[in-house]
Structures are given as structure tokens and as C-alpha cells.
Design an enzyme around this catalytic site. Structure first.
Site, PDB file in Angstrom:
ATOM      1  N   ASP A  14      10.985  37.123   0.491  1.00  0.00           N
ATOM      2  CA  ASP A  14      10.904  37.251  -0.953  1.00  0.00           C
ATOM      3  C   ASP A  14      12.123  38.042  -1.438  1.00  0.00           C
ATOM      4  O   ASP A  14      12.772  38.747  -0.659  1.00  0.00           O
ATOM      5  CB  ASP A  14       9.605  37.970  -1.325  1.00  0.00           C
ATOM      6  CG  ASP A  14       9.487  38.228  -2.806  1.00  0.00           C
ATOM      7  OD1 ASP A  14       9.513  37.257  -3.581  1.00  0.00           O
ATOM      8  OD2 ASP A  14       9.391  39.411  -3.193  1.00  0.00           O
ATOM      9  N   ASP A  16      12.743  39.516  -5.380  1.00  0.00           N
ATOM     10  CA  ASP A  16      12.460  40.579  -6.346  1.00  0.00           C
ATOM     11  C   ASP A  16      11.427  41.550  -5.779  1.00  0.00           C
ATOM     12  O   ASP A  16      10.303  41.163  -5.454  1.00  0.00           O
ATOM     13  CB  ASP A  16      11.927  39.985  -7.653  1.00  0.00           C
ATOM     14  CG  ASP A  16      12.968  39.127  -8.368  1.00  0.00           C
ATOM     15  OD1 ASP A  16      14.096  39.606  -8.535  1.00  0.00           O
ATOM     16  OD2 ASP A  16      12.646  37.989  -8.743  1.00  0.00           O
TER      17      ASP A  16
END
Length: 297
Positions: A14, A16
Site C-alpha cells: 500500500d 498512502d
């Protein structure tokens, strides 16, 4: 050393809240992911954010010190466009609520993106995050949805972590359209399968570890596809939330940072309520909370 990362052929990362917050890198992230020795994991960057294309995302990652090219990036905009292409005819018009990078993904699959329409509603509405989305954009989409257009949302993340805190995410805008249209979208991004399936295909292996900061997207998405997950406490989800999380959102491992990828795992599994103390006792290591799917198999 029996490093956590060496148990897997790929890391599905991932962005953010995991690798950066807004424009700012998370301390120690690039060093933690730098190849070491005979490490050969494929790094695939998987983002629910549909605002930027793979090239722009890879450029940002490279500026921050992460080893990334456009071929290593999978976005929810790409997954959403693929969903549309599977359901529509070539050339069908799609109303885009989002950035020009989302427009480009719609064009790339042979569909015709528009921003406004007249008397004839578009075949579909696709919605992704953009910081410039305004009332006229949402109104146009609501008219199309009320007229029967297919609705695909890139993701339904309520918040978006940045250097100042948590800003409204695409899910907050989706909620506005849900209220205005009495409709529910098909969702491309995590925790739903389309984006994660694209990431697995890009990695060319299911022996992959999902690494992220959110229980409701990264971890739930991993569990839904039978993949192991590492929750890093650098973004949205907290240890208190892990303790009360439903089983579908319980990660395989928890760590304070990405450094844990390069260390052995604290033996387990242990109850979520015991994780905080173990993280204090064993800094820089991940704590196992549930049996790894690789071990169950």
C-alpha cells in the site's frame, strides 16, 4: 536471520499511510525496502487512490527513494477501467468524476470518457478521488445514475492520510452520490477483489504478503483472497482497532514500521490485546496475530 520478507515471493505494498503521507516519506521506508543480499521479492505498489497514473505514482516513489517503475504500480483507476470494459461495449460513453489520469485509464480500455452530457445519459459513471471534485461534478453524476447508468467507484476509502492528518477520501464523495441517487456502486479497490487480483497478476505469484496501514482495506482485502498481511502502525488503523476488529480484518502480523520486514517474527499467534507489550519488548519486529495462510496450506 529468518527475515519476514524472505517467506514471500512478492510484497504487495500500500502507499498512502504505508510508504508516505501526502508528499512526505515515512521515515525509514526506503531503507526497509531496499534489496539486501539475495533478497528477490517482487515489489508491487498497490494503491486505492485513483488520482494519479502509474507513471506519476512511480515517479513520486522514486523521488522519495523507493525502487519503482510504472510497471511496478497497480492503481484502482486501472482496476475500475477494467471493470467497465468487461461490462460495456467498445466506445460507450463513461462520465468521469475524478482526475485526468482516470480519464486516461478509461480511454486506454477503448471507452469514451466525458465530463458532461446532454439529453442522452452515459452508459456508466466512474468515480475516483480528485481534490478538485465539486458540486457540479457530483450533480452531473447523480443525473446519470438516476437515469440508469452503471456506477463503478475506484474505492470507498472514507479518509485519505496526508502530512496534516486525515482528509476526506473518495468514499466521502461516494457517500454523497449514494445519498443523492439511492444507488450502490460496484467497487474496484481494496478490500474488494478486482484491484488485489490485478496486483497478484502483476506479481505473478500468490505467495505474496500484503503490507498496509488499514484494517478495512489492506487487511480485509488480503484475507478475502487468502493472502497473508502485515499491518504497519504508520497510518490510519491503530492497535485499539485491532482488538475490536472482526475476524475478516485481523492481520497476520502487526509491526510499528516497515523495518519489521527485515527481522524475524515474534513467535505467535498471540491475542491482539497482547500485541502492544510485545512490540515494546521486541522493537523492530513484527508480532504474529493469526496463523499465516502459508502455514495453514
Amino acid at each position: 536471520m529468518n527475515r519476514l520478507r524472505d517467506r514471500y515471493e512478492a510484497l504487495l505494498l500500500d502507499l498512502d499511510g504505508t510508504l508516505y503521507r501526502g508528499p512526505a516519506v515515512i521515515d525509514g521506508g526506503p531503507k526497509a525496502l531496499a534489496p539486501e543480499g539475495d533478497s528477490a521479492q517482487r515489489l508491487v505498489y498497490v494503491t486505492n487512490n485513483a488520482a494519479r497514473g502509474p507513471g506519476a505514482v512511480a515517479g513520486h516513489l522514486a523521488e522519495l527513494g523507493y525502487p519503482a517503475t510504472a510497471a511496478d504500480v497497480v492503481t484502482s483507476a486501472q482496476a475500475a477501467a477494467r471493470m467497465l470494459a468487461l461490462r460495456l461495449a467498445p466506445g460507450d460513453r463513461v462520465l468521469v468524476v475524478g482526475t485526468e489520469d482516470l480519464v486516461a485509464e478509461v480511454e486506454a480500455v477503448g471507452l469514451s470518457p466525458i465530463r458532461r452530457f446532454g439529453d442522452t445519459p452515459p452508459a456508466a459513471v466512474v468515480q475516483g478521488h480528485s481534490p478538485t471534485t465539486a458540486w457540479p461534478d457530483l450533480a452531473e453524476a447523480a443525473y446519470a445514475l438516476r437515469a440508469g447508468a452503471l456506477w463503478v467507484a475506484a474505492n470507498t476509502d472514507r479518509t485519505l492520510p496526508n502530512e496534516r492528518g486525515l482528509a476526506p477520501g473518495n468514499g466521502s464523495m461516494v457517500a454523497a452520490l449514494r445519498t443523492a441517487s439511492d444507488r450502490e456502486p460496484l467497487v474496484a479497490g481494496k478490500p474488494y477483489a478486482p484491484l488485489m487480483e490485478d496486483a497478484i497478476e502483476r506479481a505473478r505469484t500468490r505467495n505474496a504478503l500484503v503490507v498496509g496501514d488499514r484494517l478495512d482495506t489492506d487487511v480485509e482485502g488480503a484475507n478475502g483472497l487468502g493472502l497473508d498481511s502485515l499491518l504497519v502502525l504508520t497510518g490510519v488503523s491503530t492497535l485499539d482497532e485491532v482488538i475490536t476488529a472482526p475476524d475478516a480484518q485481523v492481520p497476520t502480523y502487526i509491526a510499528t514500521s516497515l523495518d519489521a520486514l527485515n527481522a524475524d517474527v515474534v513467535p505467535g499467534p498471540v491475542a491482539p490485546s497482547a500485541v502492544a507489550e510485545l512490540l515494546r519488548q521486541y522493537p523492530g519486529r513484527a508480532v504474529r496475530v493469526r496463523a499465516a495462510d502459508s502455514e495453514i496450506r
